[in-house]
Motif scaffolding. Structure first.
Motif, PDB file in Angstrom:
ATOM      1  N   UNK A   1       0.849  -1.225  -0.177  1.00 45.77           N
ATOM      2  CA  UNK A   1       0.034  -0.095  -0.113  1.00 45.77           C
ATOM      3  C   UNK A   1       0.786   1.371  -0.174  1.00 45.77           C
ATOM      4  N   UNK A   2       1.925   1.156   0.569  1.00 48.55           N
ATOM      5  CA  UNK A   2       2.870   2.517   0.770  1.00 48.55           C
ATOM      6  C   UNK A   2       3.507   2.691  -0.621  1.00 48.55           C
ATOM      7  N   UNK A   3       3.815   1.598  -1.299  1.00 40.65           N
ATOM      8  CA  UNK A   3       4.383   1.870  -2.744  1.00 40.65           C
ATOM      9  C   UNK A   3       3.417   2.193  -3.589  1.00 40.65           C
ATOM     10  N   UNK A   4       2.218   1.550  -3.624  1.00 47.09           N
ATOM     11  CA  UNK A   4       1.040   2.244  -4.491  1.00 47.09           C
ATOM     12  C   UNK A   4       0.933   3.619  -4.317  1.00 47.09           C
ATOM     13  N   UNK A   5       0.659   4.064  -2.949  1.00 39.91           N
ATOM     14  CA  UNK A   5       0.424   5.165  -2.319  1.00 39.91           C
ATOM     15  C   UNK A   5       1.339   6.261  -2.938  1.00 39.91           C
ATOM     16  N   UNK A   6       2.554   5.904  -2.874  1.00 46.44           N
ATOM     17  CA  UNK A   6       3.959   6.714  -3.255  1.00 46.44           C
ATOM     18  C   UNK A   6       3.905   7.050  -4.717  1.00 46.44           C
ATOM     19  N   UNK A   7       3.505   5.982  -5.617  1.00 45.98           N
ATOM     20  CA  UNK A   7       3.688   6.107  -7.156  1.00 45.98           C
ATOM     21  C   UNK A   7       2.457   6.885  -7.367  1.00 45.98           C
ATOM     22  N   UNK A   8       1.369   6.731  -6.714  1.00 48.50           N
ATOM     23  CA  UNK A   8       0.038   7.420  -6.959  1.00 48.50           C
ATOM     24  C   UNK A   8       0.378   8.884  -6.856  1.00 48.50           C
ATOM     25  N   UNK A   9       0.925   9.210  -5.741  1.00 48.85           N
ATOM     26  CA  UNK A   9       1.235  10.685  -5.401  1.00 48.85           C
ATOM     27  C   UNK A   9       1.930  11.099  -6.398  1.00 48.85           C
ATOM     28  N   UNK A  10       3.110  10.403  -6.851  1.00 50.65           N
ATOM     29  CA  UNK A  10       3.882  10.958  -7.733  1.00 50.65           C
ATOM     30  C   UNK A  10       3.250  11.366  -9.186  1.00 50.65           C
ATOM     31  N   UNK A  11       2.329  10.499  -9.666  1.00 51.70           N
ATOM     32  CA  UNK A  11       1.556  10.589 -10.947  1.00 51.70           C
ATOM     33  C   UNK A  11       0.567  11.608 -10.554  1.00 51.70           C
ATOM     34  N   UNK A  12       0.053  11.994  -9.581  1.00 53.86           N
ATOM     35  CA  UNK A  12      -1.125  12.783  -8.898  1.00 53.86           C
ATOM     36  C   UNK A  12      -0.449  14.306  -9.071  1.00 53.86           C
ATOM     37  N   UNK A  13       0.815  14.385  -8.630  1.00 55.42           N
ATOM     38  CA  UNK A  13       1.672  15.668  -8.488  1.00 55.42           C
ATOM     39  C   UNK A  13       1.960  16.023  -9.823  1.00 55.42           C
ATOM     40  N   UNK A  14       2.403  15.125 -10.773  1.00 54.17           N
ATOM     41  CA  UNK A  14       2.654  15.358 -12.416  1.00 54.17           C
ATOM     42  C   UNK A  14       1.698  16.146 -12.997  1.00 54.17           C
ATOM     43  N   UNK A  15       0.438  15.634 -12.539  1.00 51.58           N
ATOM     44  CA  UNK A  15      -0.787  15.868 -13.000  1.00 51.58           C
ATOM     45  C   UNK A  15      -1.402  17.200 -12.678  1.00 51.58           C
ATOM     46  N   UNK A  16      -0.907  17.537 -11.438  1.00 53.15           N
ATOM     47  CA  UNK A  16      -1.453  18.827 -10.806  1.00 53.15           C
ATOM     48  C   UNK A  16      -1.322  19.995 -11.586  1.00 53.15           C
ATOM     49  N   UNK A  17      -2.513  20.628 -11.935  1.00 60.54           N
ATOM     50  CA  UNK A  17      -2.482  21.622 -12.739  1.00 60.54           C
ATOM     51  C   UNK A  17      -2.966  22.837 -12.226  1.00 60.54           C
TER      52      UNK A  17
END
Lengths: 309, 297
Positions: free
Chosen positions: A224-240
């Motif tokens: 869950x930690x890894x999934x959450x980490x990668x999700x936050x990375x993609x969310x941050x890349x997307x943050x407009x």
């Protein structure tokens, strides 16, 4: 083996494979695929095409040799080469990656701690904390954005806390809110499903709380930690939206660069960079799915984890 | 050995502090600003005189029409996502073999994780009057002239349906999947037809997922300003753009804050009204007996 037994096995298998008709008698009476099943399949495929249409368009147009993105001229890798001569684009992508990695690390750390606390120290406070997380998730991004802008200006200029004038730090703050909520949900959901007996055993065997946390709780929560980490990375890349409000000139992240290009005129390089970034995002998603699969989650659970529910 | 017993919420403390400092405090600040005013051309806000005037200003006819426009796009877009997404989710959860589901879920998620703005630009290309869709429709003879949909409310509607559809499909899929084959079979064994099984067993049991999907789509959609910026042009304004403009170009933070507060209130109120309508509409299908699926997580 009798004929009926064979037939039953065949029926069993077909129902396990999701054969449409529920009862064996219905399966025997009707053809294997009814009209409604076909309609469902056609509709599903049409919707998938709809979902992929603009992405395919962007992929194709990233090879557009014309001057403007919207007018397709010819097919070539020129726009990819143009990226090499555009420091502004490279800088924007680099800012996005740096702030994305930092936000992901930060949000994952404090989100994991919060998720562990919610799962392992349940109490009245969990209700309150979840309420705050829900508020964070349901507040429209534009409201977060317009409220963060005066706040960081106030902290950085009126109170003189200089770190709030730093572009990357501002982006990390902006990206972190939603990511913390997502990581906390995911980690909590995973640990709630695992009994605390291992941690109790560890404590019985005289491990201090900190060691129990590092050696038992964290490894249990790791997928869950890894999934959450990668999700936050993609969310941050997307943050407009939030980024476009809090970013400082000089540290413009990629989506904000694109947004300003929407107003001034889109060029094919935009699509080329997007294609490259799509590949990065896909690779990280494949990684998440692979990690989750190794830890034994089914496709449904992976979808639930990744949808953050 | 001394047992260090930390207070219950200690591990969550950093997250508490962070969210209070960068979520609660800033939102509190704009609520405070919303009672102030714009002091001069160069000032952004002042709070020495407090009033509700900014709220009155935000609800003036020009702004009000944008708010009602946003509400229209929000409600129609959300319902369209439900109508389009429900058969897809049902198909994935019930009809598709288990082995192929993972691939389909991935297919639904890929657009969801592609940059929002870039996907929307993709639609700008598709819907352009000189684009291939326009030319194709003209070649087939469906259209006489070029496609005139870009920079209108319809384009915004297509854009938001596209952008938020995965957020509807995923929770619906999870909900339908949890209902499970055995319950549907039991319903059919007890003499219910397919439609009856769907309306009386599947839908009531999937209700939490349906509500989650509606909220996941409706709330961000109402606050969306990117889709409208890229596809809406001058005609397809949404409330999010108004709020943004007050902060970015007009530099009237007091008015912008009041608009942001109105936006949140509109979202909460309309979601409540929408929920009430759905609750009333589903009353006839509600059974006296409540079946609960095992609660997880």
């Amino acid at each position: 083996m009798s004929e009926t037994a064979t037939k039953r096995i065949a029926l069993d298998r077909s129902s396990r494979e999701g054969a449409p008709q529920g009862t064996p008698s219905a399966a025997r009476a009707k053809p294997r695929r009814s009209v409604s099943d076909r309609l469902f399949a056609i509709w599903g495929i049409l919707v998938l095409l709809f979902l992929f249409a603009p992405i395919i368009v962007i992929l194709v147009y990233s090879f557009n040799t014309g001057r403007l993105l919207i007018a397709f001229d010819g097919f070539g890798i020129d726009p990819f080469l143009t990226i090499l001569n555009k420091p502004a684009i490279q800088n924007a992508v680099w800012v996005s990656i740096r702030s994305g990695v930092l936000s992901a690390l930060f949000a994952t750390s404090i989100g994991t701690l919060a998720g562990v606390a919610m799962a392992r120290r349940p109490g009245k406070w969990v209700g309150w904390f979840l309420a705050v997380l829900v508020l964070v998730t349901v507040t429209p991004e534009i409201v977060d954005a317009v409220s963060l802008l005066p706040w960081v200006v106030f902290l950085g200029q009126d109170l003189g806390i200089t770190i709030f004038n730093d572009g990357i730090f501002r982006l990390v703050v902006g990206n972190s809110l939603f990511s913390i909520a997502v990581v906390s949900y995911i980690v909590r959901a995973r640990l709630v499903g695992i009994s605390e007996s291992l941690e109790e055993a560890s404590a019985d065997l005289y491990a201090p709380p900190l060691r129990t946390f590092w050696r038992i709780t964290l490894p249990l929560a790791m997928p869950a930690v890894l999934a959450g980490g990668l999700l936050s990375f993609t969310l941050s890349l997307d943050n407009t939206i939030i980024s476009s409000f809090v970013s400082v000139s000089g540290t413009t992240p990629w989506p904000v660069y694109v947004l300003s290009a929407v107003r001034s005129g889109l060029r094919p390089e935009i699509a080329s960079v997007s294609t490259l970034m799509l590949i990065v995002t896909l690779l990280s998603l494949v990684l998440v799915a692979w990690v989750l699969k190794r830890s034994g989650d089914s496709a449904t659970e992976i979808a639930r984890t990744m949808a953050g529910s | 050995m001394p047992k260090l017993r930390l207070p219950k919420a200690t591990l969550a403390l950093p997250a508490w502090v962070w969210l209070l400092a960068f979520f609660a405090a800033p939102v509190g600040l704009i609520i405070w600003y919303s009672f102030g005013y714009k002091p001069s051309i160069f000032g952004t806000h002042a709070n020495d005189i407090l009033s509700l005037d900014r709220y009155a200003e935000a609800l003036s006819p020009t702004f009000f029409s944008t708010f009602s426009n946003t509400l229209w796009v929000g409600v129609v877009g959300t319902l369209a996502c439900l109508i389009i997404g429900m058969p897809v989710a049902y198909w994935m959860a019930v009809k598709v073999p288990v082995a192929k589901r993972g691939l389909l879920i991935a297919a639904i998620m890929i657009p969801f994780w592609t940059n929002f703005l870039v996907r929307t630009i993709g639609w700008q290309i598709i819907l352009a009057p000189q684009g291939w869709l326009s030319q194709g429709l003209q070649a087939v003879g469906i259209l006489d002239g070029p496609l005139e949909i870009l920079y209108s409310r319809s384009a915004v509607l297509i854009g938001v349906i596209y952008n938020y559809l995965p957020l509807m499909i995923l929770p619906l899929f999870v909900a339908f999947d949890r209902v499970g084959e055995p319950l549907r079979e039991a319903s059919k064994d007890l003499g219910a037809g397919r439609l009856q099984t769907f309306l009386r067993v599947t839908i009531p049991l999937a209700r939490p997922g349906i509500i989650a999907g509606l909220l996941l789509v409706y709330i961000p959609l109402m606050g969306d300003y990117i889709t409208a910026t890229v596809l809406g042009g001058a005609k397809g304004n949404m409330a999010g753009q108004l709020v943004a403009a007050q902060f970015q170009s007009a530099q009237n933070w007091a008015l912008g804050s009041a608009m942001a507060v109105i936006l949140i209130l509109t979202i909460l109120l309309s979601a409540a009204v929408l929920g009430l309508i759905i609750w009333l509409a589903t009353l006839p299908f509600r059974s006296h007996y409540r079946l609960r699926l095992g609660a997880e997580a």
